[in-house]
Design a protein around this motif. Structure first.
Motif, mmCIF file in Angstrom:
data_model
loop_
_atom_site.group_PDB
_atom_site.id
_atom_site.type_symbol
_atom_site.label_atom_id
_atom_site.label_comp_id
_atom_site.label_asym_id
_atom_site.label_seq_id
_atom_site.Cartn_x
_atom_site.Cartn_y
_atom_site.Cartn_z
ATOM 1 N N GLY A 167 -4.354 16.211 -57.025
ATOM 2 C CA GLY A 167 -4.480 15.501 -55.824
ATOM 3 C C GLY A 167 -5.787 15.518 -55.079
ATOM 4 O O GLY A 167 -6.168 14.553 -54.304
ATOM 5 N N PHE A 168 -6.329 16.665 -55.278
ATOM 6 C CA PHE A 168 -7.637 17.017 -54.491
ATOM 7 C C PHE A 168 -8.877 16.798 -55.380
ATOM 8 O O PHE A 168 -9.856 16.734 -54.845
ATOM 9 C CB PHE A 168 -7.648 18.760 -54.458
ATOM 10 N N ALA A 223 -12.788 12.610 -57.828
ATOM 11 C CA ALA A 223 -13.483 11.922 -59.046
ATOM 12 C C ALA A 223 -12.231 11.029 -59.527
ATOM 13 O O ALA A 223 -12.536 9.752 -60.066
ATOM 14 C CB ALA A 223 -14.032 12.854 -59.808
ATOM 15 N N ASN A 224 -11.067 11.344 -59.656
ATOM 16 C CA ASN A 224 -10.043 10.632 -60.321
ATOM 17 C C ASN A 224 -9.157 9.858 -59.360
ATOM 18 O O ASN A 224 -8.137 9.229 -59.631
ATOM 19 C CB ASN A 224 -9.044 11.505 -61.276
ATOM 20 N N ALA A 225 -9.645 9.718 -58.060
ATOM 21 C CA ALA A 225 -8.941 9.199 -57.066
ATOM 22 C C ALA A 225 -8.835 7.664 -57.291
ATOM 23 O O ALA A 225 -10.041 7.023 -57.550
ATOM 24 C CB ALA A 225 -9.173 9.538 -55.704
ATOM 25 N N GLU A 226 -7.872 6.809 -56.955
ATOM 26 C CA GLU A 226 -7.745 5.362 -57.241
ATOM 27 C C GLU A 226 -8.100 4.759 -55.959
ATOM 28 O O GLU A 226 -8.055 5.400 -54.861
ATOM 29 C CB GLU A 226 -6.355 4.950 -57.606
ATOM 30 N N ALA A 263 -11.131 25.908 -59.393
ATOM 31 C CA ALA A 263 -10.715 24.727 -59.469
ATOM 32 C C ALA A 263 -9.121 24.626 -59.897
ATOM 33 O O ALA A 263 -8.477 23.762 -59.383
ATOM 34 C CB ALA A 263 -11.263 23.827 -60.814
ATOM 35 N N LYS A 264 -8.479 25.655 -60.591
ATOM 36 C CA LYS A 264 -7.141 25.921 -60.777
ATOM 37 C C LYS A 264 -6.477 26.123 -59.494
ATOM 38 O O LYS A 264 -5.193 25.798 -59.664
ATOM 39 C CB LYS A 264 -6.933 27.013 -62.013
#
Length: 105
Positions: free
Chosen positions: A98-99, A102-105, A92-93
């Motif tokens: 930006g990838f 789940a946190n994309a708006e 993940a690191k």
């Protein structure tokens, strides 16, 4: 030479051996300019590497066949090895925020 340059000029998260004289340049990468992040994933089509690193046990004959990258009949085998390598090598690191879908708006 390209890999050595990229490992030196970037923050290389997956340093690999360039050669015996240069080594993996990990210390150079950590203290270098770090203008970008560089990550490289490799599969070595050798029986011992595949077994040790990916837990895949293939015969030498099968490996010789898979090495023929221009043979479309090898695509499924190569894709399976790629997926297995991704499970083992990608962390993940390695991916910027930006990838994270789940946190994309």
């Amino acid at each position: 030479m390209n890999r050595a340059t990229l490992q030196w000029l970037t923050n290389c998260l997956t340093p690999s051996l360039v050669d015996r004289a240069v080594g993996d340049m990990k210390l150079d990468s950590q203290n270098g300019p770090g203008l970008a992040t560089y990550v490289r994933y490799n599969i070595i089509l050798e029986q011992s590497w595949l077994k040790t690193e990916l837990g895949v046990d293939l015969s030498e004959h099968k490996i010789e066949q898979i090495r023929k990258m221009d043979d479309p009949s090898n695509m499924d085998d190569l894709a399976r090895l790629g997926r297995r390598a991704a499970e083992k090598q990608i962390e993940a690191k390695h991916l910027p925020a930006g990838f994270d879908l789940a946190n994309a708006e």
